[in-house]
Write a protein that holds these residues in place. Structure first.
Motif, PDB file in Angstrom:
ATOM      1  N   ARG A 170       1.094  -1.318  -0.437  1.00 50.71           N
ATOM      2  CA  ARG A 170       0.173   0.423  -0.448  1.00 50.71           C
ATOM      3  C   ARG A 170       0.799   1.806  -0.033  1.00 50.71           C
ATOM      4  O   ARG A 170       1.448   1.781   0.907  1.00 50.71           O
ATOM      5  CB  ARG A 170      -1.152   0.163   1.120  1.00 50.71           C
ATOM      6  CG  ARG A 170      -2.036   1.292   1.495  1.00 50.71           C
ATOM      7  CD  ARG A 170      -2.764   1.118   2.819  1.00 50.71           C
ATOM      8  NE  ARG A 170      -3.316   1.820   2.226  1.00 50.71           N
ATOM      9  CZ  ARG A 170      -4.908   2.219   3.388  1.00 50.71           C
ATOM     10  NH1 ARG A 170      -4.974   1.507   3.974  1.00 50.71           N
ATOM     11  NH2 ARG A 170      -5.693   3.745   3.557  1.00 50.71           N
ATOM     12  N   LEU A 171       0.750   1.444  -1.021  1.00 56.08           N
ATOM     13  CA  LEU A 171       1.932   3.264  -1.260  1.00 56.08           C
ATOM     14  C   LEU A 171       1.382   3.974  -0.860  1.00 56.08           C
ATOM     15  O   LEU A 171       0.380   4.131  -0.701  1.00 56.08           O
ATOM     16  CB  LEU A 171       1.798   3.356  -2.560  1.00 56.08           C
ATOM     17  CG  LEU A 171       2.823   2.254  -2.844  1.00 56.08           C
ATOM     18  CD1 LEU A 171       2.689   2.969  -5.002  1.00 56.08           C
ATOM     19  CD2 LEU A 171       4.564   2.204  -2.460  1.00 56.08           C
ATOM     20  N   PRO A 172       1.437   5.380  -0.106  1.00 53.29           N
ATOM     21  CA  PRO A 172       1.054   7.237   0.013  1.00 53.29           C
ATOM     22  C   PRO A 172       0.138   7.354  -0.178  1.00 53.29           C
ATOM     23  O   PRO A 172       0.592   7.164  -1.912  1.00 53.29           O
ATOM     24  CB  PRO A 172       2.150   7.442   0.600  1.00 53.29           C
ATOM     25  CG  PRO A 172       3.857   6.426   0.956  1.00 53.29           C
ATOM     26  CD  PRO A 172       3.050   5.311  -0.276  1.00 53.29           C
ATOM     27  N   ALA A 173      -0.575   8.374  -0.016  1.00 55.96           N
ATOM     28  CA  ALA A 173      -1.636   8.553  -1.246  1.00 55.96           C
ATOM     29  C   ALA A 173      -0.481   9.968  -1.961  1.00 55.96           C
ATOM     30  O   ALA A 173       0.114  10.386  -1.471  1.00 55.96           O
ATOM     31  CB  ALA A 173      -2.523  10.150   0.193  1.00 55.96           C
ATOM     32  N   GLY A 174      -1.532   9.681  -3.286  1.00 59.28           N
ATOM     33  CA  GLY A 174      -0.811  10.353  -4.377  1.00 59.28           C
ATOM     34  C   GLY A 174       0.547   9.637  -5.264  1.00 59.28           C
ATOM     35  O   GLY A 174       0.115  10.092  -6.323  1.00 59.28           O
ATOM     36  N   LEU A 175       1.211   9.354  -3.735  1.00 57.26           N
ATOM     37  CA  LEU A 175       1.960   8.473  -4.795  1.00 57.26           C
ATOM     38  C   LEU A 175       1.586   6.299  -5.651  1.00 57.26           C
ATOM     39  O   LEU A 175       2.218   6.704  -6.876  1.00 57.26           O
ATOM     40  CB  LEU A 175       3.236   7.298  -4.078  1.00 57.26           C
ATOM     41  CG  LEU A 175       4.112   7.158  -4.188  1.00 57.26           C
ATOM     42  CD1 LEU A 175       4.990   7.774  -5.537  1.00 57.26           C
ATOM     43  CD2 LEU A 175       5.630   6.691  -3.873  1.00 57.26           C
ATOM     44  N   ALA A 190       7.355  -0.513   4.407  1.00 57.87           N
ATOM     45  CA  ALA A 190       6.121   0.327   4.398  1.00 57.87           C
ATOM     46  C   ALA A 190       7.365   2.173   4.894  1.00 57.87           C
ATOM     47  O   ALA A 190       7.068   2.680   4.425  1.00 57.87           O
ATOM     48  CB  ALA A 190       5.171   0.562   4.910  1.00 57.87           C
ATOM     49  N   ALA A 191       8.245   0.522   5.933  1.00 58.31           N
ATOM     50  CA  ALA A 191       9.450   2.265   6.755  1.00 58.31           C
ATOM     51  C   ALA A 191      10.414   1.877   5.261  1.00 58.31           C
ATOM     52  O   ALA A 191      11.222   3.065   6.161  1.00 58.31           O
ATOM     53  CB  ALA A 191      10.143   0.802   7.736  1.00 58.31           C
ATOM     54  N   ILE A 247      16.522   6.255   0.662  1.00 54.78           N
ATOM     55  CA  ILE A 247      15.798   5.178   1.470  1.00 54.78           C
ATOM     56  C   ILE A 247      16.764   3.822   3.078  1.00 54.78           C
ATOM     57  O   ILE A 247      17.990   3.619   2.618  1.00 54.78           O
ATOM     58  CB  ILE A 247      16.080   3.388   0.497  1.00 54.78           C
ATOM     59  CG1 ILE A 247      14.853   3.783  -0.620  1.00 54.78           C
ATOM     60  CG2 ILE A 247      15.837   2.322   1.402  1.00 54.78           C
ATOM     61  CD1 ILE A 247      14.807   2.598  -1.189  1.00 54.78           C
ATOM     62  N   PRO A 248      16.275   4.144   4.540  1.00 55.50           N
ATOM     63  CA  PRO A 248      17.218   3.715   5.005  1.00 55.50           C
ATOM     64  C   PRO A 248      17.851   1.955   4.941  1.00 55.50           C
ATOM     65  O   PRO A 248      16.582   1.217   4.625  1.00 55.50           O
ATOM     66  CB  PRO A 248      16.074   3.872   6.582  1.00 55.50           C
ATOM     67  CG  PRO A 248      14.470   4.628   5.949  1.00 55.50           C
ATOM     68  CD  PRO A 248      14.936   4.519   4.209  1.00 55.50           C
ATOM     69  N   GLY A 249      18.943   1.983   5.755  1.00 54.01           N
ATOM     70  CA  GLY A 249      18.969   1.332   5.696  1.00 54.01           C
ATOM     71  C   GLY A 249      19.697   0.833   3.972  1.00 54.01           C
ATOM     72  O   GLY A 249      21.581  -0.820   3.974  1.00 54.01           O
ATOM     73  N   ALA A 250      19.885   0.901   2.878  1.00 52.20           N
ATOM     74  CA  ALA A 250      19.864   1.331   1.762  1.00 52.20           C
ATOM     75  C   ALA A 250      21.580   1.906   1.771  1.00 52.20           C
ATOM     76  O   ALA A 250      22.295   2.612   2.287  1.00 52.20           O
ATOM     77  CB  ALA A 250      19.666   1.485   1.029  1.00 52.20           C
ATOM     78  N   GLN A 251      23.592   0.437   1.586  1.00 58.72           N
ATOM     79  CA  GLN A 251      24.533   1.489   1.195  1.00 58.72           C
ATOM     80  C   GLN A 251      24.740   0.715   0.146  1.00 58.72           C
ATOM     81  O   GLN A 251      24.770  -0.256  -0.471  1.00 58.72           O
ATOM     82  CB  GLN A 251      24.913   1.107   1.866  1.00 58.72           C
ATOM     83  CG  GLN A 251      25.414  -0.077   3.162  1.00 58.72           C
ATOM     84  CD  GLN A 251      25.531  -1.084   4.249  1.00 58.72           C
ATOM     85  OE1 GLN A 251      26.226   0.234   5.363  1.00 58.72           O
ATOM     86  NE2 GLN A 251      25.370  -2.047   4.898  1.00 58.72           N
TER      87      GLN A 251
END
Length: 259
Positions: A170-175, A190-191, A247-251
């Motif tokens: 489920r994507l955020p509204a607009g996206l 989602a995080a 993106i959190p955690g991406a490296q």
């Protein structure tokens, strides 16, 4: 020998010579085009501090080239050759390892003019780590319904895992008007969708730089139709890298991934 037989023989020889000349000229033109394209790619890679070699995509075992030509009798009948990787451009972009590959395949044509036609596709890959498997596609890609079907197909890394699960995200509204997405774990995925990521995706949607994206086995990649066009492809590279940076955690990975 009778005169008419001599004339017929000469006519046949002339026709054979003309056909041979035509095929030679076409081969020469195709060869020249291939050499010019190879030189363009080598120059492009060198300008980014990279190299141009012949190697498969990192994700080749996860998604084979021209996957639509495999798995069915019709696809098997169409193939006049096996798919092959012709180019692999390796370079770093803002600290991220990137590989661009170009693959080709010869398919039997329905046209009476060309019995065999060469088809080309390219793949854009960025090496990353620590991300939840995800497939994302522009809502308008492949006619809309095609995007939904594509993202719903479980990627290989998930399908062969111990507990294969694949759910719509489920994507955020607009996206949700711009993209459709599926993932192995909707909660963890989602995080990943922080406000910065959502804003970046909305911008890329408007620019049309990121139509599809698959994230699995430490690789974020997108596959497109046709040869590598340096300026266009670089825009997609920057779209993927710009997304990963948010993106959190991406490296970035310190070594090339092995799927």
């Amino acid at each position: 020998m009778e005169p008419w037989k001599l004339k017929l023989g000469l006519l046949v020889l002339i026709l054979v010579a003309l056909f041979a000349l035509m095929f030679w000229w076409r081969w020469r033109a195709d060869r020249r085009t291939a050499l010019d394209h190879a030189a363009e790619l080598a120059k492009f890679a060198a300008g980014l501090g990279g190299t141009d070699t012949v190697a498969p995509a990192w994700s080749a075992d996860l998604r084979r080239p021209f996957v639509e030509e495999h798995g069915s009798a019709l696809g098997w009948l169409r193939r006049a050759s096996e798919a092959r990787f012709d180019h692999a451009l390796d370079f770093q972009r803002h600290g991220w390892q990137v590989r661009l590959t170009e693959a080709s395949i010869e398919l039997n044509s329905a046209s009476t003019q060309d019995k065999v036609v060469t088809h080309v596709e390219h793949r854009i890959e960025v090496a990353t780590a620590g991300l939840e498997p995800l497939k994302l596609a522009s809502s308008s890609w492949a006619g809309g319904s095609g995007a939904q079907r594509w993202v719903a197909e479980m990627p290989q890394a998930v399908a062969t895992g111990p507990q294969p699960q694949w759910h719509q995200l489920r994507l955020p509204a607009g996206l949700d008007q711009a993209y459709v997405a599926f993932t192995a774990d909707p909660h963890r995925a989602a995080a990943m969708l922080t406000p910065a990521v959502v804003e970046r995706l909305q911008g890329e949607s408007q620019m049309g730089n990121l139509r599809t994206l698959t994230v699995e086995a430490g690789i974020a990649y997108s596959v497109g139709v046709g040869p590598i066009e340096p300026k266009v492809v670089l825009q997609t590279v920057d779209a993927i890298v710009g997304l990963l940076e948010r993106i959190p955690g991406a490296q970035p990975r310190s070594s090339a991934p092995t799927a």
